[in-house]
Scaffold this active site. Structure first.
Site, PDB file in Angstrom:
ATOM      1  N   LYS A   1     -15.696  -3.583   5.376  1.00 24.56           N
ATOM      2  CA  LYS A   1     -15.333  -3.988   4.500  1.00 24.56           C
ATOM      3  C   LYS A   1     -16.107  -4.751   3.968  1.00 24.56           C
ATOM      4  CE  LYS A   1     -12.725  -6.995   6.871  1.00 24.56           C
ATOM      5  NZ  LYS A   1     -12.055  -7.971   7.448  1.00 24.56           N
TER       6      LYS A   1
ATOM      7  N   CYS B   1       0.628  -1.337   0.073  1.00 27.29           N
ATOM      8  CA  CYS B   1       0.307   0.039  -0.039  1.00 27.29           C
ATOM      9  C   CYS B   1       0.658   1.411   0.043  1.00 27.29           C
ATOM     10  CB  CYS B   1      -1.110  -0.181   1.534  1.00 27.29           C
ATOM     11  SG  CYS B   1      -1.488  -1.964   1.381  1.00 27.29           S
TER      12      CYS B   1
ATOM     13  N   GLN C   1       0.600 -10.469  -3.232  1.00 29.36           N
ATOM     14  CA  GLN C   1      -0.826 -10.453  -2.734  1.00 29.36           C
ATOM     15  C   GLN C   1      -1.091  -9.473  -4.444  1.00 29.36           C
ATOM     16  OE1 GLN C   1      -0.809  -7.864   0.896  1.00 29.36           O
ATOM     17  NE2 GLN C   1      -1.982  -8.672   1.168  1.00 29.36           N
TER      18      GLN C   1
ATOM     19  N   ARG D   1       6.460 -11.088   5.710  1.00 22.86           N
ATOM     20  CA  ARG D   1       5.605 -11.363   6.793  1.00 22.86           C
ATOM     21  C   ARG D   1       5.957 -12.009   8.074  1.00 22.86           C
ATOM     22  NH1 ARG D   1      -0.563  -9.644   5.741  1.00 22.86           N
ATOM     23  NH2 ARG D   1       0.302  -7.557   3.591  1.00 22.86           N
TER      24      ARG D   1
ATOM     25  N   HIS E   1      -5.863  -0.692  -5.143  1.00 28.91           N
ATOM     26  CA  HIS E   1      -6.168   0.509  -4.999  1.00 28.91           C
ATOM     27  C   HIS E   1      -6.770   1.812  -5.845  1.00 28.91           C
ATOM     28  CE1 HIS E   1      -2.794  -0.658  -2.159  1.00 28.91           C
ATOM     29  NE2 HIS E   1      -3.514  -0.572  -1.130  1.00 28.91           N
TER      30      HIS E   1
ATOM     31  N   ASP F   1      -2.390  -6.849  -5.266  1.00 26.68           N
ATOM     32  CA  ASP F   1      -2.601  -5.266  -4.653  1.00 26.68           C
ATOM     33  C   ASP F   1      -3.290  -4.881  -5.522  1.00 26.68           C
ATOM     34  OD1 ASP F   1      -2.641  -5.512  -1.677  1.00 26.68           O
ATOM     35  OD2 ASP F   1      -1.175  -5.564  -2.242  1.00 26.68           O
TER      36      ASP F   1
ATOM     37  N   HIS G   1      -9.028  -0.080  -0.967  1.00 25.13           N
ATOM     38  CA  HIS G   1      -7.950  -1.336  -0.862  1.00 25.13           C
ATOM     39  C   HIS G   1      -9.202  -2.244  -1.548  1.00 25.13           C
ATOM     40  CE1 HIS G   1      -4.429  -3.427   0.150  1.00 25.13           C
ATOM     41  NE2 HIS G   1      -5.160  -4.528  -0.146  1.00 25.13           N
TER      42      HIS G   1
END
Length: 637
Positions: free
Chosen positions: A467, A336, A383, A365, A387, A385, A513
């Site tokens: 969400k 992000c 991921q 992670r 946005h 991802d 997101h």
């Protein structure tokens, strides 16, 4: 004195004060009383012998309710601990919670529990069930509780008690000769447990901290009937066949080994091909839907992670810092901040919005070793991802597009049943109430406009926004988390994101997101288990295997392979000097969709014998006929 009790259906009944929950259940029906496990009185879970002394809303919980199952399994964990203490008196008990499917209890014992130990424990549990021992609650002072567990030498219970304020009332539960520190409630007696099975053992650090002692954990499951237990064990057997770790090894897709590092995936050629196909389709669909693809670094300066807040609230899940030219860098746990930095690299007018940035970005992670699980829980993963940065006026349209796009993408991989959840504002949250209300309403309105069924998870949103979660339901009833559509009121503020509106003033954009697959690794595992390894033809790493019966047919096989490859099929020849039956069996085990058997007759006549995995022989035909059959399954050919 009488009281009024309101039941879940809204009906009201009048009873004498101090009626117990069990008496209430019996008045409603003997069948309910027999199935009753506990009661919820004014939103407080209680034992069935709890007297109701004032007007109250009451729900009777059975094994059919989530809360009923949870306390049923928690009570069975107490029963298991009792059996362990009877058989192994020197073992120390720690904690034994219910989990999503069943329960576990952690014990301090030097040696691991063997299969023979589990059989003995399970047998003793069944003896205790026959004794129909009541679960009895006692409330006492902290000093009294400390005295009880000190006399028993249960130092883990003393450690838990040490963290409880001195003035608090402590509750214990006793069944027979076993006592445990517990808030409760519990089922009435051990006789309510009709079927039990201990499933496996593992190691677990006390309090999940690897600095503490490694304990011995036993997992189990219980049900109110033997039929229910059998169905569950059948489910486990089917799940074991579909386990992505087994399929990954059998089909030579990926591996994880300690020499490389726990939670770090090595993608073998077959797995890499499937991943390539997934990612290529993902990219093509995003480009068709107005997304811009970006690439971002794997590391970033500490200042970036300070701005994003990760060093403040997420650092324990990040890898240690690296010093480069007297500056601290961190390997990225999320994509992000980089996407927001790309947005902020230029000024934006409202005319340019929405901006949709998408990336297959690999993140790292620090997951504790105890929670690593094949591809489902790893330390390095990619991921999908994206946005979406937009104006308030564009939010509803973008949300609706996102839901449709996500479901269409997932359906292309063969998924058919979905569970949708709307998660709303938690108690601790950032952002303005008006923004939360608008964002939540837009999510809800989009779901309803599209005619989609969904459940509301009150207070289940992240602290930075509401969400929608989309879960996949598989062939054996399991639900897999995939898509998240998440508003974020936190990062736009932290990164001071702006756009110039029609009024020539700076405004803060809304940011959504979104991850459709969640992570490529977890999605890959879900895909494997959902299909049991029999992937849709377009995803099969090898779509067609040509099997010559003897070496005399190899030249013809090469000619066929060339033509199949030109047609877009992923095709190989099995050159080994093995019997044809062996080759066919091995191809079936590897779940290769199509096989082409070539003998002397086929080579002479320019034909082939086509087989379909799980279906068998489709007959003798020419190549064009074979391609027609294969193309009917594969829209990409």
């Amino acid at each position: 004195m009488s009281i009024v009790i309101t039941l879940p259906d809204g009906s009201k009944r009048e009873y004498p004060a101090a009626i117990t929950a069990l008496e209430l259940a019996r008045d409603i029906s003997e069948r309910l009383a027999d199935a009753a496990l506990a009661a919820e009185i004014n939103d407080q879970l209680c034992d069935l012998d709890t007297p109701i002394t004032e007007d109250a809303r009451v729900e009777i919980h059975t094994f059919r309710t989530d809360k009923g199952r949870e306390l049923y399994w928690h009570s069975t964990a107490h029963l298991m601990a009792q059996a362990v203490k009877q058989l192994f008196p020197d073992v120390l008990v720690t904690i034994g919670p219910a989990i999503e499917q069943g329960f576990y209890y952690d014990f301090d014992r030097e040696e691991a529990f063997s299969d023979e130990d589990l059989a003995r424990i399970e047998a003793r549990m069944k003896e205790l069930i026959k004794q129909d021992l009541p679960y009895h609650r006692t409330e006492l002072s902290k000093a009294e509780a400390v005295k009880i567990f000190k006399e028993r030498g249960e130092r883990y219970k003393l450690e838990i008690l040490d963290e409880i304020p001195d003035g608090d009332i402590i509750s214990t539960y006793t069944q027979g000769d076993f006592i445990d520190l517990c808030r409760g409630p519990h089922i009435p007696s051990t006789g309510k447990i009709k079927a039990v099975k201990l499933l496996k053992t593992s190691g677990a650090y006390w309090r999940g901290d690897e600095k503490n002692k490694m304990l011995k954990r036993i997992y189990g499951i219980s049900f109110p009937s033997k039929k229910d237990l059998k169905q569950y064990l059948d489910f486990l057997e089917e799940a074991a066949k579909r386990d992505h770790r087994k399929l990954g090894k059998d089909l030579d897709l990926f591996s994880i080994n300690d020499e490389v590092g726990a939670g770090l995936v090595l993608w073998h050629p077959n797995g890499a091909m499937i991943r390539h196909l997934i990612e290529t389709y993902w990219k093509e669909e995003h480009l068709k839907n107005g997304y811009k693809l970006v690439y971002t670094p794997h590391v970033g300066r500490s200042k970036l992670w300070e701005t994003s807040g990760h060093l403040g609230f997420y650092q324990e899940n990040m890898y240690a810092k690296m010093e480069v030219e007297n500056q601290d860098y961190y390997i990225k746990p999320m994509n992000c901040p980089f996407h927001l930095s790309i947005y902020n690299a230029n000024h934006h007018s409202y005319r340019e919005l929405p901006v949709r940035l998408a990336e297959l970005g690999t993140v790292y992670r620090y997951e504790r070793s105890g929670v690593l699980h094949g591809l489902m829980r790893v330390r390095g993963f990619t991921q999908d991802d994206a946005h979406i940065i937009c104006t308030p006026e564009q939010v509803s349209d973008e949300v609706e597009k996102l839901i449709v796009f996500s479901l269409d993408l997932l359906r292309h991989f063969g998924f058919k049943e979905f569970l949708l959840y709307l998660s709303t504002k938690p108690d601790a949250a950032v952002g303005k109430d008006a923004d939360w209300a608008m964002a939540t309403q837009s999510l809800q309105a989009s779901l309803e406009k599209l005619g989609l069924e969904y459940d509301v998870d009150e207070g289940g949103g992240a602290f930075y926004g509401p969400k929608i979660d989309i879960k996949i339901k598989d062939a054996i009833g399991r639900a897999w988390q995939c898509t998240t559509i998440q508003f974020d009121f936190n990062l736009p503020e932290r990164f001071d994101m702006q756009y110039i509106g029609a009024d020539n003033a700076a405004h803060r954009p809304y940011m959504i997101h979104r991850a459709v697959l969640g992570s490529v690794e977890r999605f890959f595992a879900t895909l494997l288990e959902y299909h049991g390894g029999n992937l849709p033809l377009w995803l099969a790493p090898l779509q067609l295997l040509i099997l010559p019966i003897t070496d005399a047919q190899i030249d013809y096989c090469k000619t066929l392979q060339e033509r199949f490859l030109q047609s877009g099929l992923r095709c190989e020849i099995d050159y080994r000097s093995e019997k044809i039956g062996y080759k066919i069996r091995e191809a079936e085990l590897k779940k290769i969709p199509f096989m082409c058997i070539i003998g002397k007759k086929e080579a002479e006549e320019g034909t082939l014998s086509l087989r379909r995995h799980t279906q068998g022989d489709l007959g003798t035909m020419d190549m064009e006929q074979a391609l027609t059959i294969i193309r009917s399954e594969n829209e990409n050919l």
